[in-house]
Design a protein around this motif. Sequence first.
Motif, PDB file in Angstrom:
ATOM      1  N   ILE A 179       4.048  -3.240   8.373  1.00 48.22           N
ATOM      2  CA  ILE A 179       3.159  -2.608   7.391  1.00 48.22           C
ATOM      3  C   ILE A 179       1.755  -3.173   7.516  1.00 48.22           C
ATOM      4  O   ILE A 179       0.756  -2.428   7.548  1.00 48.22           O
ATOM      5  CB  ILE A 179       3.704  -2.826   5.962  1.00 48.22           C
ATOM      6  CG1 ILE A 179       5.043  -2.099   5.786  1.00 48.22           C
ATOM      7  CG2 ILE A 179       2.699  -2.323   4.925  1.00 48.22           C
ATOM      8  CD1 ILE A 179       5.791  -2.509   4.521  1.00 48.22           C
TER       9      ILE A 179
ATOM     10  N   VAL B 175       0.263  -5.389  -2.301  1.00 42.27           N
ATOM     11  CA  VAL B 175       1.578  -4.864  -1.935  1.00 42.27           C
ATOM     12  C   VAL B 175       2.595  -5.989  -2.063  1.00 42.27           C
ATOM     13  O   VAL B 175       2.370  -7.089  -1.544  1.00 42.27           O
ATOM     14  CB  VAL B 175       1.589  -4.303  -0.495  1.00 42.27           C
ATOM     15  CG1 VAL B 175       2.988  -3.809  -0.123  1.00 42.27           C
ATOM     16  CG2 VAL B 175       0.573  -3.180  -0.341  1.00 42.27           C
TER      17      VAL B 175
ATOM     18  N   ASN C 173       6.462  -6.838  -1.123  1.00 41.52           N
ATOM     19  CA  ASN C 173       7.696  -6.480  -0.412  1.00 41.52           C
ATOM     20  C   ASN C 173       8.830  -7.292  -1.029  1.00 41.52           C
ATOM     21  O   ASN C 173       8.903  -8.506  -0.862  1.00 41.52           O
ATOM     22  CB  ASN C 173       7.565  -6.773   1.081  1.00 41.52           C
ATOM     23  CG  ASN C 173       8.733  -6.228   1.887  1.00 41.52           C
ATOM     24  OD1 ASN C 173       9.616  -5.567   1.352  1.00 41.52           O
ATOM     25  ND2 ASN C 173       8.736  -6.492   3.185  1.00 41.52           N
TER      26      ASN C 173
ATOM     27  N   THR D 250       7.444  -2.315  -2.558  1.00 42.44           N
ATOM     28  CA  THR D 250       8.340  -1.776  -1.529  1.00 42.44           C
ATOM     29  C   THR D 250       9.480  -2.772  -1.319  1.00 42.44           C
ATOM     30  O   THR D 250       9.607  -3.757  -2.015  1.00 42.44           O
ATOM     31  CB  THR D 250       7.568  -1.510  -0.218  1.00 42.44           C
ATOM     32  OG1 THR D 250       8.419  -0.816   0.699  1.00 42.44           O
ATOM     33  CG2 THR D 250       7.084  -2.812   0.415  1.00 42.44           C
TER      34      THR D 250
ATOM     35  N   SER E  35       8.674   2.092  -3.246  1.00 43.79           N
ATOM     36  CA  SER E  35       9.421   2.638  -2.108  1.00 43.79           C
ATOM     37  C   SER E  35      10.460   1.630  -1.663  1.00 43.79           C
ATOM     38  O   SER E  35      10.373   0.440  -1.979  1.00 43.79           O
ATOM     39  CB  SER E  35       8.481   2.983  -0.948  1.00 43.79           C
ATOM     40  OG  SER E  35       7.755   1.839  -0.540  1.00 43.79           O
TER      41      SER E  35
ATOM     42  N   VAL F  59       4.724   3.409   2.163  1.00 42.14           N
ATOM     43  CA  VAL F  59       3.860   2.313   1.704  1.00 42.14           C
ATOM     44  C   VAL F  59       2.414   2.581   2.101  1.00 42.14           C
ATOM     45  O   VAL F  59       1.490   2.481   1.282  1.00 42.14           O
ATOM     46  CB  VAL F  59       4.321   0.959   2.284  1.00 42.14           C
ATOM     47  CG1 VAL F  59       3.408  -0.166   1.812  1.00 42.14           C
ATOM     48  CG2 VAL F  59       5.759   0.672   1.897  1.00 42.14           C
TER      49      VAL F  59
END
Length: 441
Positions: free
Chosen positions: A25, A47, A49, A78, A99, A107
């Motif tokens: 990503i 973001v 994860n 995500t 997601s 993403v």
Amino acid sequence: MSSANPKVGFISLGCPKALVDSERILTQLRTEGYDIVPTYQDADLVVVNTCGFIDAAKAESLDAIGEALKENGKVIVTGCMGGKESDIRNVHPSVLSVSGPQQYEQVVNAVHQYLPPKQDHNPFIDLVPPQGIKLTPRHYSYLKISEGCNHRCTFCIIPSLRGDLVSRPVGNVLDEAERLVNAGVKELLVVSQDTSAYGVDLKYRTGFWQGRPVKTRMRELCEALGSMGVWVRLHYVYPYPSVDESISLMAEGKILPYLDIPFQHANPRILKLMKRPAATEKTLERIQRWRAICPDITLRSTFIVGFPGETEQEFQELLDFLDEAQLDRVGAFTYSAVEGATANALPGAVPEEVKEERLARFMAKQEAISAQKLQQKIGKRVQVLIDEIAEEGAVGRTQADAPEIDGLIFLDGATHLEPGQFVEAIVEDADAHDLWGRLVN
């Protein structure tokens, strides 16, 4: 309007397989003109994860999301926990997007929506160095060979999070490995949910690398990786009979004599309840056979204590197994009732205090075994891969030690060395986990 690139902060939680997802990503975002920044304050959005494997991991993920929202306010989620969006939005309804694992495109599209890029999308993306972003040190890298898992272990929800086994084409895996090695990587750590099942879904289809045919199968993959002149370490190897074929490659020095193979328990009834291979006697026989073929092999495993219905006698069988098997590296966890795991419905839940007491006894037993095995290394010559340089000297790992989960070797005074350098050392001291040594002149 400022001409500066849009800035993204990133938090990566969970296992090495999730770390590889994060690298992909981040690489895509950087290719599209985003800057990756280390603080909430400098980021235009963050973001996260997530990991959703056990309840403790979920709690850590929710805490990380909450902290990012508090410090930044704009958060995209995500990863494994993202597979159940309601679990996240019930706690943090203001997240911008959610997601699931491996959903790289979703993403990136969410980042585009809330933080448009300043340049057109670049369709050519190289996910490995020097073009790609790595979250591990330059000298080692995780190499993910497949996604998902075909097993239905009753304590695990990975198939519901990541789906059934999907193997990467062998040519793609080897091309990525070759580029990593060319970029300076000295150790490849092979990871997946089930490494020994590699290629099963493709019926071991023949692929091509460097113009020659290579089967999509673990042994052939290992042979090819072993030809690249770097350390190759196998993780998450399910105990299929086919694993035996790889031990000869270790004995021949083609891949590291290191096997990470999660046995999970030793009592046949508990193993059947777990839906794991249940022939403990054969497991001990195989361990003896592996050591006969490759005397230097390091065996790492993980176990679960306090599984539903586990009796004191069955736990004692697990301790007896440790005595018999004499494994080199061991991790253990108390059973965690993860939402969606079928084992939750089994009778005989073990009280938390009993789980913790058993875990303490288990780890004390293994610590004594580990201490004795490491004492036997004193006076021996070992190859060391340097990981970092500290004030006192160099810190590295031997062939028996994977990063983050195993032990270290400390070389006092060796401040002139560099990370990624291979050296020879004599082991001079040891405790239950780590070694101390001196350089061989």
